[in-house]
Motif scaffolding. Structure first.
Motif, PDB file in Angstrom:
ATOM      1  N   LEU A 115       0.811  -1.145   0.061  1.00 45.04           N
ATOM      2  CA  LEU A 115       0.008  -0.008   0.142  1.00 45.04           C
ATOM      3  C   LEU A 115       0.810   1.114  -0.004  1.00 45.04           C
ATOM      4  O   LEU A 115       1.862   1.299   0.475  1.00 45.04           O
ATOM      5  CB  LEU A 115      -0.784  -0.089   1.363  1.00 45.04           C
ATOM      6  N   ALA A 123       0.648   6.762   3.596  1.00 43.45           N
ATOM      7  CA  ALA A 123      -0.133   8.057   3.788  1.00 43.45           C
ATOM      8  C   ALA A 123       0.977   9.029   4.454  1.00 43.45           C
ATOM      9  O   ALA A 123       0.594  10.307   4.435  1.00 43.45           O
ATOM     10  CB  ALA A 123      -1.289   7.936   4.771  1.00 43.45           C
ATOM     11  N   LEU A 124       2.029   8.785   4.945  1.00 45.89           N
ATOM     12  CA  LEU A 124       3.067   9.389   5.594  1.00 45.89           C
ATOM     13  C   LEU A 124       4.212   9.837   4.866  1.00 45.89           C
ATOM     14  O   LEU A 124       5.065  10.705   5.371  1.00 45.89           O
ATOM     15  CB  LEU A 124       3.617   8.437   6.889  1.00 45.89           C
ATOM     16  N   ARG A 165       6.150  13.112   5.186  1.00 46.84           N
ATOM     17  CA  ARG A 165       5.653  13.963   6.498  1.00 46.84           C
ATOM     18  C   ARG A 165       6.598  13.639   7.484  1.00 46.84           C
ATOM     19  O   ARG A 165       7.201  12.517   7.767  1.00 46.84           O
ATOM     20  CB  ARG A 165       4.258  13.237   6.642  1.00 46.84           C
ATOM     21  N   GLY A 214       1.686  -2.750  20.038  1.00 48.03           N
ATOM     22  CA  GLY A 214       1.861  -2.189  18.550  1.00 48.03           C
ATOM     23  C   GLY A 214       1.094  -1.052  18.296  1.00 48.03           C
ATOM     24  O   GLY A 214       0.757  -0.809  17.065  1.00 48.03           O
ATOM     25  N   ARG A 215       0.814  -0.045  19.370  1.00 45.73           N
ATOM     26  CA  ARG A 215       0.101   1.160  19.167  1.00 45.73           C
ATOM     27  C   ARG A 215       1.124   1.958  18.408  1.00 45.73           C
ATOM     28  O   ARG A 215       0.652   2.984  17.644  1.00 45.73           O
ATOM     29  CB  ARG A 215      -0.200   1.835  20.526  1.00 45.73           C
ATOM     30  N   ALA A 231       3.216   1.392  16.363  1.00 45.15           N
ATOM     31  CA  ALA A 231       3.363   0.863  14.722  1.00 45.15           C
ATOM     32  C   ALA A 231       2.216   1.348  14.038  1.00 45.15           C
ATOM     33  O   ALA A 231       2.425   1.810  12.939  1.00 45.15           O
ATOM     34  CB  ALA A 231       3.491  -0.728  14.656  1.00 45.15           C
ATOM     35  N   ILE A 232       1.176   1.436  14.801  1.00 45.65           N
ATOM     36  CA  ILE A 232      -0.087   2.151  13.855  1.00 45.65           C
ATOM     37  C   ILE A 232       0.198   3.569  13.800  1.00 45.65           C
ATOM     38  O   ILE A 232      -0.194   3.967  12.437  1.00 45.65           O
ATOM     39  CB  ILE A 232      -1.372   1.728  14.872  1.00 45.65           C
ATOM     40  N   GLU A 233       0.864   4.169  14.741  1.00 40.41           N
ATOM     41  CA  GLU A 233       1.000   5.683  14.456  1.00 40.41           C
ATOM     42  C   GLU A 233       1.930   5.762  13.131  1.00 40.41           C
ATOM     43  O   GLU A 233       1.904   6.855  12.427  1.00 40.41           O
ATOM     44  CB  GLU A 233       1.984   6.358  15.653  1.00 40.41           C
ATOM     45  N   GLY A 258       1.604   3.943  10.624  1.00 43.56           N
ATOM     46  CA  GLY A 258       0.710   3.119   9.356  1.00 43.56           C
ATOM     47  C   GLY A 258       1.255   1.775   9.037  1.00 43.56           C
ATOM     48  O   GLY A 258       1.130   1.272   8.102  1.00 43.56           O
ATOM     49  N   VAL A 259       1.950   1.189  10.257  1.00 41.20           N
ATOM     50  CA  VAL A 259       2.367  -0.393   9.839  1.00 41.20           C
ATOM     51  C   VAL A 259       1.202  -1.485   9.838  1.00 41.20           C
ATOM     52  O   VAL A 259       0.080  -1.248  10.675  1.00 41.20           O
ATOM     53  CB  VAL A 259       3.420  -0.638  11.049  1.00 41.20           C
ATOM     54  N   TYR A 260       1.221  -2.296   8.995  1.00 41.96           N
ATOM     55  CA  TYR A 260       0.163  -3.219   8.883  1.00 41.96           C
ATOM     56  C   TYR A 260       0.914  -4.767   8.903  1.00 41.96           C
ATOM     57  O   TYR A 260      -0.206  -5.569   8.502  1.00 41.96           O
ATOM     58  CB  TYR A 260      -0.754  -3.141   7.910  1.00 41.96           C
TER      59      TYR A 260
END
Lengths: 158, 192
Positions: free
Chosen positions: B43, B46-47, B50, B140-141, B143-145, B147-149
């Motif tokens: 994907l 989005a970052l 930034r 894993g919080r 990692a979500i910041e 945008g890791v999936y």
């Protein structure tokens, strides 16, 4: 119970067991039913990034569970639905939304079907409105008529 | 207009109608060629371009006492690698990270994703530890910041602490030679 009734029942049970089953587990749910309903509605329109064609509401993937938890945390913190969506779009891009937003990259997606429909409608309209054909096939000549009759005549029996 | 004129005018007037299916085919084939050849699992981030997200992670107990935080980024171009001991592709790419750190002098920081302390330490003892800082992201919080999936993921960070490139999945020697190293050099690797 006949064998057929048993088979029908088995299929029915299978369908009931798979349709509309969400991955959300009871301990994840919020105490406030209104907030929980909002969380469920949001989760249904957010894509599970790992499985891609499931919503995070449907998916058992660990990341989907984490995202469901985040959705609920943000709602508890007083975020609007739009705030929650923006939070996830900021991190994962618009791909996280199962329903693509209207933006330059998705114009064709949103407008395309209507353009096709309009074009097809126009074509049909013109086809129906066209003047009736004025050309007739020429009449058969005397010679042709005789040949046709010979061809169509029942075969002579001996 | 008599009949012969009408018939003669037709092929000219209708030529575009015959070409239309061909044009439509070309458009559809174009989209399919693009859609079927790209990897749908990768994907776009989005970052990109930034600033890296704000975060502060504790260290892996027993490795160091620093941990890894947003404030560690910037100054030098560098990599941030999201890894876990339970992640098999992470093992595959580990020698490359080690090479980048030891031979190319690249700063590599790690986010240890949803891992157990013992497992993470055993991984580093067995395979080597090319990381400068490592932060432990137990839930894993962070990692979500980012945008890791899925692990592993590798980010290239510039001198201003912005995310310039993101690689999903294990690094291969080709990724490193064709994308990662050229970009790091462009961002001023080893210049200061």
């Amino acid at each position: 119970m006949s064998r057929r009734a048993g088979a029908v029942l088995a299929i029915l049970l299978f369908v009931l067991a798979t349709v509309g089953r969400a991955a959300v587990s009871p301990e994840e749910m919020l105490a406030d039913p209104a907030l929980e309903a909002r969380a469920r509605a949001l989760a249904r329109e957010l894509r599970c990034l790992v499985c891609q064609n499931q919503s995070i509401d449907d998916s058992d993937a660990p990341l989907a569970r984490d995202l469901r938890r985040i959705v609920r945390e943000r709602l508890l913190a007083g975020d609007s639905d739009e705030d929650v969506r923006r939070f996830l779009v900021d991190r994962y891009g618009t791909f996280v939304l199962l329903k693509p937003p209207l933006e330059p990259a998705t114009i064709a997606l949103w407008v395309g079907p209507f353009v096709v429909l309009l074009g097809a409608g126009l074509a049909v309209f013109r086809y129906l409105r066209r003047p009736a054909s004025t050309t007739h096939p020429e009449d058969l000549t005397e010679d042709e008529r005789r040949r046709l009759e010979a061809l169509l005549a029942p075969p002579a029996r001996d | 207009m008599n009949d012969t004129d009408r018939l003669a005018a037709r092929p000219q007037r209708r030529l575009w109608l015959y070409l239309l299916p061909l044009a439509l085919f070309a458009v559809v084939a174009g989209f399919l060629a693009y859609g079927l050849t790209r990897d749908a699992r990768v994907l776009p981030s989005a970052l990109i371009d930034r600033p890296a997200p704000e975060f502060a992670l504790p260290p892996i107990p027993g490795r160091d006492t620093h941990g890894f935080a947003r404030t560690d980024l910037g100054g030098e171009p560098q990599l941030v690698n999201v890894w876990a001991s339970w992640c098999v592709p992470c093992r595959a790419e580990h020698p490359l990270l080690t090479r980048l750190a030891r031979e190319e002098g690249v700063i590599v920081d790690g986010i240890n994703y949803k891992d157990q302390t013992e497992d993470a330490r055993a991984f580093l003892t067995k395979l080597g530890d090319p990381f400068r800082y490592i932060g432990q992201d137990r839930d894993g919080r962070v990692a979500i910041e980012w945008g890791v999936y899925g692990v592993p993921e590798t980010f290239v960070i510039d001198r201003e602490g912005r995310i310039r490139y993101r690689h999903v999945g294990p690094l291969t020697p080709r990724d490193v030679e064709d994308r990662i190293l050229p970009l790091l050099r462009e961002l001023g690797l080893g210049a200061s």
